[in-house]
Design an enzyme around this catalytic site. Structure first.
Site, PDB file in Angstrom:
ATOM      1  N   GLY A 143       0.805  -1.218   0.000  1.00 28.02           N
ATOM      2  CA  GLY A 143       0.000   0.000   0.000  1.00 28.02           C
ATOM      3  C   GLY A 143       0.834   1.262   0.000  1.00 28.02           C
ATOM      4  N   CYS A 144       0.415   2.220   0.799  1.00 23.61           N
ATOM      5  CA  CYS A 144       1.060   3.529   0.824  1.00 23.61           C
ATOM      6  C   CYS A 144       2.504   3.485   1.298  1.00 23.61           C
ATOM      7  CB  CYS A 144       0.262   4.481   1.712  1.00 23.61           C
ATOM      8  SG  CYS A 144      -1.388   4.859   1.087  1.00 23.61           S
TER       9      CYS A 144
END
Length: 362
Positions: A143-144
């Site tokens: 993800g981020c």
């Protein structure tokens, strides 16, 4: 240790203003008038003015199967990743001479918005004259935090192989995960925050001859530190359904910055005998306005040290793993004094935090 000598972008074609997206959402979601009026202010409070997408606004008005989304991901991810790589290797703002594809020894491909086997790095190798013995490290599901973790793993590899160089490619097509029928609040918040972003960074080992092609001050990666909070699997990520990825995005994230991330960065500073005021710039992944504000509150530093995180959020939104390289590129475009230190940071599913200490070198 390794130098980040160049960063390239593959910016998607469709630019939509936040106000346009806000109006479009009112057409797409079947919320009651009371619910929509309660939820829509999130678009105004996000401090985002525009975002870029790999698909047109009409695409969001229709239903799409998982296969349709993923087929489109394979096509567009390859297209924009190649654009970012080309921009990175031929970037005359950062490099005195272009870098040949044949010079690349490792490709790290980071993404969490589509699936591919063979992984996308193999597709890229077939489109450009990379060597057949180039090493590959696909990273999925981060993800981020993926951009920061990709840089950290590249630095580990180049520390062991200081005569080599590596490409870290982050490709996130968040738009393709949008689910018209998902009426959970987290989906609406995701619609107000996420955009598409593709970036590539060239990392060069200290003993590589390619180090001499860097221009101006560039960051040298010194140390990285990963931290994962147990019992926090539900904070952010994907729920995989028959129609695709449904976003999981907890409202507790800013609070986690003020306790979990605070603990992590304090330990990081203690390890390296530093304090927040010793850091000239925080190259922070802008998860959202509240996340940046929580980081500033923890560190008690001038907001200017986060200025490019704020600016990238405003102009591009949250592009998951790719965002931190957009922020890094903005800092690299400025004149940074030699020997100053920066911290690159990102938060992601797990719930996890990644920190990298950098020193700016000519």
């Amino acid at each position: 240790m390794a130098y980040i000598c160049s960063v390239g972008l593959g910016i998607p074609d469709y630019h939509l203003s936040q106000q346009y997206i806000k109006q479009m959402v009112q057409q797409i979601f079947t919320f009651s008038e009371r619910e929509i009026n309660r939820l829509l202010p999130v678009f105004d409070h996000a401090q985002i003015e525009q975002r870029q997408f790999a698909v047109s606004s009409d695409w969001f008005l229709e239903e799409h199967s998982f296969q349709e989304r993923n087929d489109l991901y394979l096509k567009l991810a390859k297209e924009f990743a190649l654009k970012a790589v080309d921009d990175c290797l031929y970037q005359d703002n950062f490099l005195s001479h272009p870098i040949a594809y044949q010079d690349i020894d490792m490709i790290i491909f980071v993404s969490s918005t589509g699936v591919a086997t063979p992984s996308l790095d193999a597709h890229l190798i077939n489109e450009r004259p990379f060597r057949q013995d180039v090493q590959r490290m696909p990273l999925w599901g981060l993800g981020c935090a993926g951009g920061a973790i990709g840089l950290a793993r590249a630095n580990d590899w180049l520390t062991a192989n200081p005569e080599k160089c590596a490409l870290v490619i982050c490709c996130e097509l968040c738009s393709l995960t949008f689910q018209k029928g998902d009426l959970k609040k987290s989906n609406l918040i995701g619609t107000a925050l996420f955009g598409d972003g593709i970036s590539a960074a060239l990392l060069v080992g200290e003993q590589s001859s390619l180090v001499q092609r860097r221009q101006n001050a560039v960051p040298r990666l010194l140390h990285s530190y990963s931290y994962t909070k147990k019992g926090s699997l539900s904070v952010m990520g994907w729920q995989i359904t028959n129609t695709g990825f449904e976003v999981i995005f907890s409202k507790s994230i800013p609070a986690l910055v003020e306790n979990f991330w605070q603990e992590h960065i304090q330990l990081f500073f203690e390890q390296h005998h530093l304090a927040a005021n010793d850091i000239s710039a925080f190259i922070a992944h802008p998860g959202g306005k509240k996340v940046i504000e929580a980081m500033q509150k923890v560190l008690q530093v001038d907001a200017k040290k986060f200025q490019h995180s704020t600016a990238i959020l405003k102009s591009h939104g949250n592009m998951s793993s790719a965002t931190v390289l957009y922020v890094l590129r903005s800092w690299m475009e400025e004149a940074v004094y030699t020997k100053e230190k920066s911290v690159l940071s990102a938060l992601g599913p797990g719930f996890s935090s990644e920190l990298i200490l950098m020193e700016w070198m000519h």
